[in-house]
Design a protein around this motif. Structure first.
Motif, PDB file in Angstrom:
ATOM      1  N   SER A   1      18.943   2.637  13.360  1.00 35.14           N
ATOM      2  CA  SER A   1      18.484   3.798  13.051  1.00 35.14           C
ATOM      3  C   SER A   1      17.234   3.682  12.119  1.00 35.14           C
ATOM      4  N   ASN A   2      17.030   4.782  11.258  1.00 30.07           N
ATOM      5  CA  ASN A   2      15.664   4.783  10.481  1.00 30.07           C
ATOM      6  C   ASN A   2      15.857   5.581   9.199  1.00 30.07           C
ATOM      7  N   ALA A   3      14.876   5.624   8.360  1.00 31.78           N
ATOM      8  CA  ALA A   3      14.964   6.297   7.112  1.00 31.78           C
ATOM      9  C   ALA A   3      15.422   7.791   7.100  1.00 31.78           C
ATOM     10  N   ASP A   4      15.543   8.095   8.018  1.00 35.02           N
ATOM     11  CA  ASP A   4      16.107   9.586   8.180  1.00 35.02           C
ATOM     12  C   ASP A   4      14.905  10.611   7.670  1.00 35.02           C
ATOM     13  N   SER A   5      15.515  12.038   7.173  1.00 32.02           N
ATOM     14  CA  SER A   5      14.539  13.157   6.858  1.00 32.02           C
ATOM     15  C   SER A   5      14.170  12.808   5.377  1.00 32.02           C
ATOM     16  N   ILE A   6      13.108  13.387   5.006  1.00 31.96           N
ATOM     17  CA  ILE A   6      12.556  13.463   3.622  1.00 31.96           C
ATOM     18  C   ILE A   6      13.446  14.482   2.769  1.00 31.96           C
ATOM     19  N   TYR A   7      13.898  15.462   3.425  1.00 29.60           N
ATOM     20  CA  TYR A   7      14.644  16.617   2.896  1.00 29.60           C
ATOM     21  C   TYR A   7      16.041  15.865   2.250  1.00 29.60           C
TER      22      TYR A   7
ATOM     23  N   THR B   1       0.871  -1.164   0.007  1.00 32.49           N
ATOM     24  CA  THR B   1       0.060   0.078   0.012  1.00 32.49           C
ATOM     25  C   THR B   1       1.007   1.240  -0.083  1.00 32.49           C
ATOM     26  N   LEU B   2       0.269   2.509  -0.615  1.00 36.73           N
ATOM     27  CA  LEU B   2       1.195   3.491  -0.471  1.00 36.73           C
ATOM     28  C   LEU B   2       0.311   4.538   0.199  1.00 36.73           C
ATOM     29  N   GLU B   3       0.675   5.290   1.082  1.00 38.28           N
ATOM     30  CA  GLU B   3      -0.001   6.523   1.828  1.00 38.28           C
ATOM     31  C   GLU B   3       0.484   7.632   1.734  1.00 38.28           C
ATOM     32  N   LYS B   4      -0.113   8.484   1.039  1.00 37.94           N
ATOM     33  CA  LYS B   4       0.506   9.963   0.565  1.00 37.94           C
ATOM     34  C   LYS B   4       0.396  10.759   1.857  1.00 37.94           C
ATOM     35  N   ARG B   5       1.743  11.377   1.816  1.00 40.97           N
ATOM     36  CA  ARG B   5       1.961  12.322   3.032  1.00 40.97           C
ATOM     37  C   ARG B   5       2.057  13.632   2.507  1.00 40.97           C
ATOM     38  N   ASP B   6       1.698  14.970   3.360  1.00 44.03           N
ATOM     39  CA  ASP B   6       2.038  16.154   3.180  1.00 44.03           C
ATOM     40  C   ASP B   6       3.388  16.435   3.484  1.00 44.03           C
ATOM     41  N   PHE B   7       4.145  17.261   2.393  1.00 46.69           N
ATOM     42  CA  PHE B   7       5.277  17.669   2.867  1.00 46.69           C
ATOM     43  C   PHE B   7       5.442  19.096   1.880  1.00 46.69           C
TER      44      PHE B   7
ATOM     45  N   MET C   1       6.823  21.183  -0.008  1.00 44.14           N
ATOM     46  CA  MET C   1       7.796  21.411  -1.147  1.00 44.14           C
ATOM     47  C   MET C   1       7.297  21.005  -2.204  1.00 44.14           C
ATOM     48  N   LYS C   2       7.388  21.917  -3.294  1.00 44.31           N
ATOM     49  CA  LYS C   2       7.046  21.761  -4.703  1.00 44.31           C
ATOM     50  C   LYS C   2       7.572  20.634  -5.570  1.00 44.31           C
ATOM     51  N   ASP C   3       6.676  20.132  -6.368  1.00 41.83           N
ATOM     52  CA  ASP C   3       7.000  19.318  -7.317  1.00 41.83           C
ATOM     53  C   ASP C   3       7.504  18.000  -6.921  1.00 41.83           C
ATOM     54  N   ILE C   4       7.205  17.508  -5.659  1.00 41.06           N
ATOM     55  CA  ILE C   4       7.555  16.200  -5.353  1.00 41.06           C
ATOM     56  C   ILE C   4       6.430  15.590  -4.725  1.00 41.06           C
ATOM     57  N   GLU C   5       6.415  14.328  -4.487  1.00 43.89           N
ATOM     58  CA  GLU C   5       5.304  13.555  -3.807  1.00 43.89           C
ATOM     59  C   GLU C   5       6.135  12.554  -2.718  1.00 43.89           C
ATOM     60  N   VAL C   6       5.525  12.296  -1.518  1.00 48.17           N
ATOM     61  CA  VAL C   6       6.146  11.577  -0.613  1.00 48.17           C
ATOM     62  C   VAL C   6       4.826  10.517  -0.282  1.00 48.17           C
ATOM     63  N   TYR C   7       5.597   9.353   0.107  1.00 49.23           N
ATOM     64  CA  TYR C   7       4.522   8.214   0.349  1.00 49.23           C
ATOM     65  C   TYR C   7       5.149   7.233   1.350  1.00 49.23           C
TER      66      TYR C   7
ATOM     67  N   GLU D   1       9.778   4.443   2.769  1.00 50.34           N
ATOM     68  CA  GLU D   1       9.630   5.962   2.474  1.00 50.34           C
ATOM     69  C   GLU D   1       9.980   6.075   1.129  1.00 50.34           C
ATOM     70  N   LEU D   2       8.813   6.520   0.118  1.00 46.96           N
ATOM     71  CA  LEU D   2       8.966   6.780  -1.146  1.00 46.96           C
ATOM     72  C   LEU D   2       8.918   8.395  -1.419  1.00 46.96           C
ATOM     73  N   VAL D   3       9.913   8.903  -1.975  1.00 45.18           N
ATOM     74  CA  VAL D   3       9.928  10.213  -2.629  1.00 45.18           C
ATOM     75  C   VAL D   3      10.173  10.255  -4.118  1.00 45.18           C
ATOM     76  N   LYS D   4       9.350  11.067  -4.785  1.00 43.49           N
ATOM     77  CA  LYS D   4       9.517  10.762  -6.322  1.00 43.49           C
ATOM     78  C   LYS D   4       8.897  12.194  -6.825  1.00 43.49           C
ATOM     79  N   PRO D   5       9.484  12.387  -8.132  1.00 43.63           N
ATOM     80  CA  PRO D   5       9.017  13.496  -8.813  1.00 43.63           C
ATOM     81  C   PRO D   5       7.505  13.498  -8.829  1.00 43.63           C
ATOM     82  N   LYS D   6       6.827  14.783  -8.719  1.00 44.57           N
ATOM     83  CA  LYS D   6       5.508  14.896  -9.003  1.00 44.57           C
ATOM     84  C   LYS D   6       5.014  14.577 -10.443  1.00 44.57           C
ATOM     85  N   HIS D   7       5.805  15.166 -11.319  1.00 44.13           N
ATOM     86  CA  HIS D   7       5.442  14.846 -12.684  1.00 44.13           C
ATOM     87  C   HIS D   7       6.387  13.983 -13.515  1.00 44.13           C
ATOM     88  N   ILE D   8       6.020  12.828 -13.991  1.00 49.41           N
ATOM     89  CA  ILE D   8       6.809  11.891 -14.278  1.00 49.41           C
ATOM     90  C   ILE D   8       6.292  11.277 -15.868  1.00 49.41           C
ATOM     91  N   GLU D   9       7.326  11.519 -16.776  1.00 45.94           N
ATOM     92  CA  GLU D   9       7.088  11.177 -18.176  1.00 45.94           C
ATOM     93  C   GLU D   9       7.862   9.885 -18.436  1.00 45.94           C
TER      94      GLU D   9
END
Length: 320
Positions: free
Chosen positions: A93-99, A42-48, A50-56, A71-79
């Motif tokens: 430890s853990n996955a650390d920061s989205i940034y 499953t993918l659950e979208k998270r608010d972050f 920062m423009k033009d990216i999506e976080v799940y 933790e999945l971070v990807k471009p918002k627009h993909i071709e």
């Protein structure tokens, strides 16, 4: 000791820890067990902000049915299809920061960060086996009659499963995926590369989980390896089971996977590292038969290595 002399001393070192005779069979059975599990996620979208990216938040069922988090971070627009990088974190430890993942997403790459069950992230741990659970995860399962009960056996297979899920996402180019991580993360990066030939490149920093017997011989069982010393103090005071102990651990010793890695490898080591002794890291590096490059930090220990993030990013932009 000067760099040239130190590396020269290590260049032929192949480790002293054993490799179980049924190592390949053991892991062939592991892969078979993995293929019999549920590959849905499953993918659950998270608010972050920062423009033009999506976080799940990505969740799937691990080898013990536990809920494993990535933790999945990807471009918002993909071709079309884009490259991907999968990362693994250090022990506890853990996955650390989205940034930290944003530069990849801003440059048309997807980034998946895996979290080990029972450590510092969101992955569940419902593992059970005979033996202690107080001192650490490396020795979990070492006393169980069932060799499949080694905790890290299932962690390795969970990591491979996460990679398979990642490479099969509809926006990922399965031929352009890399793995990376520090310490435990470096170990997992190489193990996943050993199991999956679609890994194109792997960038690893002072990999953990190698040449366990050497660590013990050097009396460096502190910090992350303190569980070895405590196990012998509590369960084998006369070392009557020492050979059995290290043979069981050989199934998860990363040096025993090294010759199966076929991708390009960028390998960092720090010569003053007392957490993952450099000689144990060279037991991995010297067994790699792939195209490889070594970066040596002479005056550094198990710490952040200057410019390593930049070097790794450039490595992936070139290779992927």
């Amino acid at each position: 000791m000067p760099l040239k002399s130190t590396v020269e001393n290590y260049k032929d070192y192949m480790g002293i820890s054993p490799k179980a005779e049924d190592f390949d069979k053991y892991w062939a059975e592991g892969v078979k067990d993995l293929k019999g599990t549920d590959f849905s996620y499953t993918l659950e979208k998270r608010d972050f902000p920062m423009k033009d990216i999506e976080v799940y938040d990505m969740y799937f069922k691990g080898m013990n049915g536990e809920r494993v988090h990535c933790e999945l971070v990807k471009p918002k627009h993909i071709e079309g299809k884009i490259p991907g990088v999968m990362s693994f974190h250090g022990y506890t430890s853990n996955a650390d920061s989205i940034y930290s993942k944003v530069p990849y997403a801003y440059n048309d790459m997807a980034f998946l960060a895996f979290e080990v069950p029972g450590q510092g992230g969101k992955s569940e741990d419902n593992y059970t086996a005979d033996g202690p659970t107080l001192y650490g995860q490396i020795i979990r399962g070492v006393m169980d009659e069932d060799k499949k009960k080694l905790f890290f056996r299932n962690i390795y297979l969970d990591a491979v499963k996460a990679f398979v899920l990642f490479e099969n996402m509809d926006f990922i180019d399965e031929n352009r995926i890399g793995t990376t991580g520090k310490s435990q993360g470096g170990a997992l990066s190489l193990v996943v590369a050993a199991f999956n030939k679609n890994v194109k490149a792997s960038a690893v920093i002072y990999p953990f989980l190698a040449d366990f017997k050497k660590v013990f011989e050097m009396n460096m069982c502190e910090d992350v390896y303190v569980e070895f010393k405590n196990w012998f103090r509590k369960y084998d005071t006369l070392h009557e089971k020492e050979d059995e102990f290290f043979e069981r651990l050989s199934y998860i010793d990363v040096q025993n996977f090294a010759d199966k890695v076929k991708c390009d490898v960028l390998f960092f080591t720090a010569l003053l590292d007392t957490t993952c002794p450099p000689i144990t890291q060279f037991s991995i590096y010297n067994k790699l038969k792939c195209n490889k490059e070594l970066k040596v930090y002479c005056e550094y220990t198990h710490e952040r290595l200057p410019y390593s993030d930049d070097i790794i990013y450039e490595f992936f932009k070139e290779k992927l």
